[in-house]
Design a protein around this motif. Structure first.
Motif, PDB file in Angstrom:
ATOM      1  N   GLN A   1      35.978 -15.504  67.783  1.00  0.00           N
ATOM      2  CA  GLN A   1      34.855 -16.329  68.055  1.00  0.00           C
ATOM      3  C   GLN A   1      34.605 -16.650  69.494  1.00  0.00           C
ATOM      4  O   GLN A   1      33.561 -16.594  70.021  1.00  0.00           O
ATOM      5  CB  GLN A   1      34.427 -17.376  67.192  1.00  0.00           C
ATOM      6  N   THR A   2      35.936 -17.234  69.977  1.00  0.00           N
ATOM      7  CA  THR A   2      35.458 -17.719  71.550  1.00  0.00           C
ATOM      8  C   THR A   2      35.196 -16.460  72.642  1.00  0.00           C
ATOM      9  O   THR A   2      34.605 -16.336  73.324  1.00  0.00           O
ATOM     10  CB  THR A   2      37.027 -18.221  71.870  1.00  0.00           C
ATOM     11  N   ILE A   3      35.754 -15.238  72.160  1.00  0.00           N
ATOM     12  CA  ILE A   3      35.610 -14.067  72.966  1.00  0.00           C
ATOM     13  C   ILE A   3      34.267 -13.836  72.813  1.00  0.00           C
ATOM     14  O   ILE A   3      33.485 -13.256  73.805  1.00  0.00           O
ATOM     15  CB  ILE A   3      36.386 -12.863  72.226  1.00  0.00           C
ATOM     16  N   ILE A   4      33.376 -13.817  71.697  1.00  0.00           N
ATOM     17  CA  ILE A   4      32.032 -13.363  71.375  1.00  0.00           C
ATOM     18  C   ILE A   4      31.308 -14.374  72.290  1.00  0.00           C
ATOM     19  O   ILE A   4      30.370 -13.965  73.032  1.00  0.00           O
ATOM     20  CB  ILE A   4      31.716 -13.616  70.006  1.00  0.00           C
ATOM     21  N   ILE A   5      31.480 -15.801  72.000  1.00  0.00           N
ATOM     22  CA  ILE A   5      30.834 -16.716  72.887  1.00  0.00           C
ATOM     23  C   ILE A   5      30.719 -16.604  74.699  1.00  0.00           C
ATOM     24  O   ILE A   5      29.754 -16.381  75.227  1.00  0.00           O
ATOM     25  CB  ILE A   5      31.298 -18.007  72.711  1.00  0.00           C
ATOM     26  N   ILE A   6      32.239 -16.172  75.076  1.00  0.00           N
ATOM     27  CA  ILE A   6      32.271 -16.109  76.342  1.00  0.00           C
ATOM     28  C   ILE A   6      31.758 -14.567  76.746  1.00  0.00           C
ATOM     29  O   ILE A   6      31.216 -14.382  77.807  1.00  0.00           O
ATOM     30  CB  ILE A   6      34.004 -16.129  76.822  1.00  0.00           C
ATOM     31  N   GLY A   7      32.040 -13.712  76.026  1.00  0.00           N
ATOM     32  CA  GLY A   7      31.634 -12.175  76.362  1.00  0.00           C
ATOM     33  C   GLY A   7      30.073 -11.892  76.242  1.00  0.00           C
ATOM     34  O   GLY A   7      29.616 -11.127  76.730  1.00  0.00           O
ATOM     35  N   THR A   8      29.409 -12.814  75.607  1.00  0.00           N
ATOM     36  CA  THR A   8      27.892 -12.705  75.698  1.00  0.00           C
ATOM     37  C   THR A   8      27.274 -13.764  76.363  1.00  0.00           C
ATOM     38  O   THR A   8      26.974 -13.725  77.573  1.00  0.00           O
ATOM     39  CB  THR A   8      27.068 -12.775  74.134  1.00  0.00           C
TER      40      THR A   8
END
Length: 638
Positions: free
Chosen positions: A428-435
């Motif tokens: 979920q951190t990847i999604i937050i940072i990646g978007t």
């Protein structure tokens, strides 16, 4: 021959169990609960011995789930002998459980653990302790194995070690017992006096062993005692036990005149004082977070890269061998399942379990619980709950498994719900940072984390009010800081990792295959238009993004990966051309609180059953869409 290991938490019981049994351990859940016990079979001096490692407990009063399971397992397994594992550095507190075992008529051998540490503080007259309790007392150091052979020889001895030692209770209690209960055994095999004392404490497990007339007699006396003494009889009994235990300890312990506080004692002190302990804790937590994320990320790239390079072509051949769209779906489903295990288990879960094992064996975790108890109690939890929450920032699966350190199912359910809904895992951190972080700016990413922090306290408060019963009080012994055993840390890491794989992989495989078939036969595409009023109208997102949300059920990071598939994005062109900053924020906020992935769902099913697992999932979906719709509305207004 059947042996049961019994002891308080943090007395080295699990280390001794590993020493005694080695490999071949079977972990089991007690029926109807989430409390685990372990069993193993060993051969010693030609005898086959089945060893049961019962959950750590401070009492057999039956208040907490662990206490209930411990006493019921002792009755059901009917061990020929019970090893009472006692912390020699805290003899007075640890003996209380041993006294209860004796009182209930068990054949007991006392294993006096941590003798290497105790010798630095004082001298324990082991022979005197044995003569007082009338049972064998064997000094051991479980981490090194010292004394374990002697312990095993005592265990397999043909002698009977059922002691007739009696705790001296308040005079009024003794008169009541002598008048109404004989020195015989109940149908369940307990001494009548011991079972009656449990009945006086209000332990429901023992009520069926007595007639209705006797139960009414005891209940009336409980009321009478409280009126006369202005306190409940169970409190009085507990105080008498601790007093008896303290009296025994004072007789057998003599202080070392030359004793000095060493460097380790000073370090121990500063970890417990808030002014120094909190900064140390912050450093430890940051180290855990960075280690799991960074080392896990590096390992994930390495392992997945090798997997794709060397095994990827084999799955292409499998697809060709089966043939057609069915072959592609089966091949891709199996491929993604194995990749998920390689991408989650070894990189993140194994790294964390190694760190957790070190923290457990070093004696640091109980210090964390004491430091943060004041904050966590406001959520209906206790200080020990902070560790699973930190674990959740790496992966929610080991975080939920780590909630087993809590005393009651209620606390575990509250914490697991908070973790699933408000503690973002690495994916979920990847999604937050990646978007949001990449295209909208760090401020908007930070805002999502602030919302999640607020949700932790709101959810904790709400669940604390909604769920029945008050949480159990924090009762915990603070062990000495010690050097962790490499062998024990590795063993626990392996056992926990194996447990996760057996839980998660079957559902990952099934989920992957189902999703692949849905995609192959364009079933997901058929959901886009019917659901567009919700995705476009309520959430303000492109209709096709529903596919990313569905794929996120399998693995959260797949929701981000699928965006690059469903939108016509080519090399050099980023997501900002497909989604506006507001849409990215809404999407990331939804995914941060969205339904747990299928691996987490598997663990929820195992730990809490179908009803609670489904309820948590539905609640998280509703919360995520509610937050997403609210964010969309606020963007329109402002």
């Amino acid at each position: 021959m059947k042996i049961a290991l019994v002891g308080n938490p943090n007395v080295g019981k699990s280390v001794l169990f590993t020493r005694m049994t080695g490999v071949g351990v079977i972990a089991s859940n007690y029926a109807g609960t989430t409390v685990e016990f372990e069993e193993a079979t060993v051969i010693f001096n030609g005898k086959t011995i089945t060893v049961f490692d019962l959950p750590g407990t401070y009492s057999f009063s039956g208040v907490t789930e662990d206490e209930q399971v411990a006493i019921e397992l002792l009755e059901q397994k009917s061990p020929d002998r019970v090893i009472s594992v006692v912390d020699a550095t805290r003899l007075s507190q640890s003996l209380v459980l041993t006294l209860q075992l004796i009182e209930l008529g068990y054949d007991v051998v006392l294993a006096l653990n941590f003798m290497d540490q105790a010798k630095k503080r004082y001298t324990i007259d082991v022979e005197m302790l044995s003569s007082i309790l009338k049972i064998p007392v064997i000094p051991i150091t479980a981490t090194t194995g010292e004394g374990t052979d002697r312990l095993m020889n005592a265990v397999v001895s043909e002698k009977s070690y059922v002691s007739d030692y009696k705790i001296k209770y308040d005079g009024h209690i003794e008169q009541f017992l002598e008048k109404n209960f004989k020195e015989t055994r109940t149908d369940a095999g307990y001494p009548e006096r011991g079972a009656a004392i449990k009945l006086l404490e209000g332990n429901s497990h023992f009520t069926d062993q007595f007639s209705d007339e006797t139960k009414k007699l005891v209940e009336d006396y409980r009321v009478e005692f409280k009126e006369q003494h202005m306190e409940s009889i169970e409190v009085h009994i507990a105080r008498d036990r601790y007093g008896e235990s303290g009296n025994i300890a004072s007789k057998v312990i003599s202080a070392n005149v030359t004793q000095k506080r060493n460097f380790k004692d000073k370090i121990s002190d500063i970890t417990l004082k808030p002014i120094t302990g909190i900064p140390i804790l912050i450093i430890v937590l940051i180290t855990i977070f960075v280690s799991v994320i960074y080392i896990g990320g590096v390992l994930e790239d390495f392992l997945v890269g090798l997997y794709e390079l060397y095994l990827g072509p084999l799955f292409d051949q499998l697809a060709l061998l089966i043939g057609g769209e069915i072959g592609e779906a089966i091949s891709e489903g199996i491929y993604l399942s194995i990749e998920a295990i390689l991408a989650i288990v070894i990189p993140f879960i194994v790294v964390f379990y190694l760190i957790l094992g070190v923290l457990e064996d070093s004696g640091y975790l109980p210090r964390v619980a004491m430091l943060l108890d004041g904050i966590m109690v406001k959520l209906g939890l206790h200080g020990r709950a902070i560790i699973p929450m930190i674990v959740g920032t790496g992966c929610n699966v080991p975080a939920i498994l780590a909630t087993r350190t809590l005393e009651s199912k209620r606390e575990r359910l509250i914490l697991s719900t908070v973790i699933v809904m408000a503690v973002p895992c690495s994916a979920q951190t990847i999604i937050i940072i990646g978007t949001v972080g990449t295209y909208s700016g760090i401020f908007w990413a930070a805002l999502i984390y602030l919302i999640l922090l607020g949700m932790i306290f709101i959810l904790g408060k709400v669940l604390h009010k909604v769920l029945d019963d008050e949480p159990c009080g924090l009762t915990i012994e603070i062990p000495d800081l010690t050097m962790p055993s490499v062998k024990n840390v590795l063993y626990k890491t392996w056992a926990r990792t194996k447990d996760f794989i057996t839980i998660a992989f079957p559902l990952l495989l099934i989920g992957s295959l189902v999703l692949e078939f849905l995609m192959v036969y364009n079933v997901l595409d058929a959901l886009v238009d019917p659901l567009s009023p919700f995705t476009v109208g309520f959430l303000g997102l492109p209709a096709i993004i529903i596919i990313a949300l569905i794929m996120g059920v399998l693995r959260k990071e797949m929701a981000l990966q699928i965006l690059y598939v469903i939108f016509p994005i080519t090399a050099g062109i980023d997501l900002s051309l497909a989604l506006s900053p507001e849409q990215m924020f809404v999407f990331a906020l939804i995914m941060a609180t969205y339904m747990p992935c299928i691996a987490v769902l598997a663990v929820l099913l195992k730990e809490f059953g179908m009803k609670n697992a489904v309820l948590i999932c539905i609640s998280s979906i509703c919360l995520s869409f509610l937050l997403g719709g609210l964010a969309h509305f606020l963007f329109i207004v402002f």
